[in-house]
Design a protein around this motif. Sequence first.
Motif, PDB file in Angstrom:
ATOM      1  N   LEU A   1       0.820  -1.209   0.000  1.00 34.82           N
ATOM      2  CA  LEU A   1       0.000   0.000   0.000  1.00 34.82           C
ATOM      3  C   LEU A   1       0.859   1.266   0.000  1.00 34.82           C
ATOM      4  O   LEU A   1       0.512   2.258  -0.614  1.00 34.82           O
ATOM      5  CB  LEU A   1      -0.854  -0.062   1.261  1.00 34.82           C
ATOM      6  CG  LEU A   1      -2.041   0.846   1.459  1.00 34.82           C
ATOM      7  CD1 LEU A   1      -3.057   0.102   2.291  1.00 34.82           C
ATOM      8  CD2 LEU A   1      -1.654   2.093   2.167  1.00 34.82           C
TER       9      LEU A   1
ATOM     10  N   ALA B   1       2.301   1.872  -3.507  1.00 37.37           N
ATOM     11  CA  ALA B   1       1.380   1.865  -4.642  1.00 37.37           C
ATOM     12  C   ALA B   1       1.194   3.272  -5.181  1.00 37.37           C
ATOM     13  O   ALA B   1       1.103   4.230  -4.421  1.00 37.37           O
ATOM     14  CB  ALA B   1       0.043   1.284  -4.218  1.00 37.37           C
ATOM     15  N   LYS B   2       1.150   3.376  -6.491  1.00 38.39           N
ATOM     16  CA  LYS B   2       1.017   4.697  -7.103  1.00 38.39           C
ATOM     17  C   LYS B   2      -0.401   4.959  -7.588  1.00 38.39           C
ATOM     18  O   LYS B   2      -0.730   6.073  -7.963  1.00 38.39           O
ATOM     19  CB  LYS B   2       1.970   4.809  -8.299  1.00 38.39           C
ATOM     20  CG  LYS B   2       3.413   5.001  -7.872  1.00 38.39           C
ATOM     21  CD  LYS B   2       4.264   5.327  -9.069  1.00 38.39           C
ATOM     22  CE  LYS B   2       5.589   5.941  -8.631  1.00 38.39           C
ATOM     23  NZ  LYS B   2       6.424   6.310  -9.760  1.00 38.39           N
ATOM     24  N   ASP B   3      -1.223   3.915  -7.605  1.00 38.51           N
ATOM     25  CA  ASP B   3      -2.520   4.082  -8.263  1.00 38.51           C
ATOM     26  C   ASP B   3      -3.672   4.191  -7.279  1.00 38.51           C
ATOM     27  O   ASP B   3      -4.792   3.822  -7.561  1.00 38.51           O
ATOM     28  CB  ASP B   3      -2.770   2.921  -9.243  1.00 38.51           C
ATOM     29  CG  ASP B   3      -2.620   1.557  -8.573  1.00 38.51           C
ATOM     30  OD1 ASP B   3      -2.180   1.514  -7.406  1.00 38.51           O
ATOM     31  OD2 ASP B   3      -2.942   0.550  -9.222  1.00 38.51           O
ATOM     32  N   LEU B   4      -3.363   4.693  -6.069  1.00 40.63           N
ATOM     33  CA  LEU B   4      -4.449   4.883  -5.115  1.00 40.63           C
ATOM     34  C   LEU B   4      -4.905   6.332  -5.152  1.00 40.63           C
ATOM     35  O   LEU B   4      -4.103   7.232  -5.331  1.00 40.63           O
ATOM     36  CB  LEU B   4      -3.978   4.548  -3.704  1.00 40.63           C
ATOM     37  CG  LEU B   4      -3.723   3.078  -3.431  1.00 40.63           C
ATOM     38  CD1 LEU B   4      -3.164   2.903  -2.034  1.00 40.63           C
ATOM     39  CD2 LEU B   4      -4.984   2.266  -3.600  1.00 40.63           C
ATOM     40  N   PRO B   5      -6.195   6.555  -4.959  1.00 44.72           N
ATOM     41  CA  PRO B   5      -6.669   7.941  -4.904  1.00 44.72           C
ATOM     42  C   PRO B   5      -6.143   8.574  -3.635  1.00 44.72           C
ATOM     43  O   PRO B   5      -5.980   7.900  -2.621  1.00 44.72           O
ATOM     44  CB  PRO B   5      -8.189   7.793  -4.845  1.00 44.72           C
ATOM     45  CG  PRO B   5      -8.415   6.439  -4.257  1.00 44.72           C
ATOM     46  CD  PRO B   5      -7.259   5.594  -4.699  1.00 44.72           C
ATOM     47  N   ASP B   6      -5.866   9.878  -3.685  1.00 43.85           N
ATOM     48  CA  ASP B   6      -5.399  10.556  -2.484  1.00 43.85           C
ATOM     49  C   ASP B   6      -6.613  11.026  -1.704  1.00 43.85           C
ATOM     50  O   ASP B   6      -6.943  12.198  -1.684  1.00 43.85           O
ATOM     51  CB  ASP B   6      -4.518  11.748  -2.852  1.00 43.85           C
ATOM     52  CG  ASP B   6      -4.031  12.466  -1.600  1.00 43.85           C
ATOM     53  OD1 ASP B   6      -3.520  11.778  -0.715  1.00 43.85           O
ATOM     54  OD2 ASP B   6      -4.177  13.692  -1.537  1.00 43.85           O
ATOM     55  N   GLU B   7      -7.282  10.096  -1.077  1.00 34.13           N
ATOM     56  CA  GLU B   7      -8.504  10.484  -0.381  1.00 34.13           C
ATOM     57  C   GLU B   7      -8.366  10.272   1.110  1.00 34.13           C
ATOM     58  O   GLU B   7      -7.639   9.418   1.556  1.00 34.13           O
ATOM     59  CB  GLU B   7      -9.677   9.655  -0.905  1.00 34.13           C
ATOM     60  CG  GLU B   7      -9.493   8.176  -0.664  1.00 34.13           C
ATOM     61  CD  GLU B   7     -10.770   7.406  -0.892  1.00 34.13           C
ATOM     62  OE1 GLU B   7     -11.773   7.771  -0.278  1.00 34.13           O
ATOM     63  OE2 GLU B   7     -10.764   6.453  -1.655  1.00 34.13           O
TER      64      GLU B   7
END
Lengths: 70, 196
Positions: free
Chosen positions: A57, A60-66
């Motif tokens: 995690l 990982a680069k493809d997670l939304p910054d939420e």
Amino acid sequence: MNPLHSCKRVAELLSQSMDEPLGWYDALRMRIHLSMCDNCRNVEEQVLGMQALLKELFTAKDLPDERGPP
Amino acid sequence: MSAGSRTVGILEQELADLRAQLLRHARHAVHDAWLAEDLVQETLIVVMQKDHTRRGDSTLLTWAVGILKHKVADWYRSPSRKRMVQLDTDDEQLEPAVQALHDSNGAYVDQVRAWQQPENREEVRQMMVVLLRCLDCLPKQTGRVFMMREWLGFETSEICQRAAISAENCRTILHRARTALRVCMQRDWITAKAKP
């Protein structure tokens, strides 16, 4: 002394074993319990799986910054 | 001139993306938005100043995360900040949910169902998003102890020292944190997977 741990105790020992070595007798009783208990084997797989996912995690680069719910 | 400003533009975008990534790490590691901002800012300063020393074999993100980890570890280790780290333990908040899993004999009340394994990258990604939300739900001090262990890789003896807790207390906090995360994932990941 009951040779087998309860599921509750096994969950505690599973967590402890991720941070420090267990005594041989606790480790043995935990292994025997796990070999006979589907619930605890699933718990083991889940906590170890979460630990692995956590490591991934944080690279990982493809997670939304939420932000989750406060 | 135009080539120069384009380079700066790319760098700026790259930095903005990097900053967002680092903030996610930092927020979970310290459970404090302002402190996270500060630590990320300090990290970006090093990134800007030292990027030429970065070896080609590490990506910008991996390298920057390594720097951030040092910043967070230094923050936890700094004696002048000790008071800020020492919050009241708050893992008791999780205790009712942890207790409810077992009957009086310590057996599981409900069957523990195996999780469906993610089948592709998109499902792994969804699973990580759920895990992030579950991490956000941990109480502050519990979350910090958990991240000191799992992200910074502190030994439990060091966590005890930094957070001013006993070894037994640390064990309990980590166990409750992992159990709470597992229960949260059990609820939200399976629900997410069940959606058509």
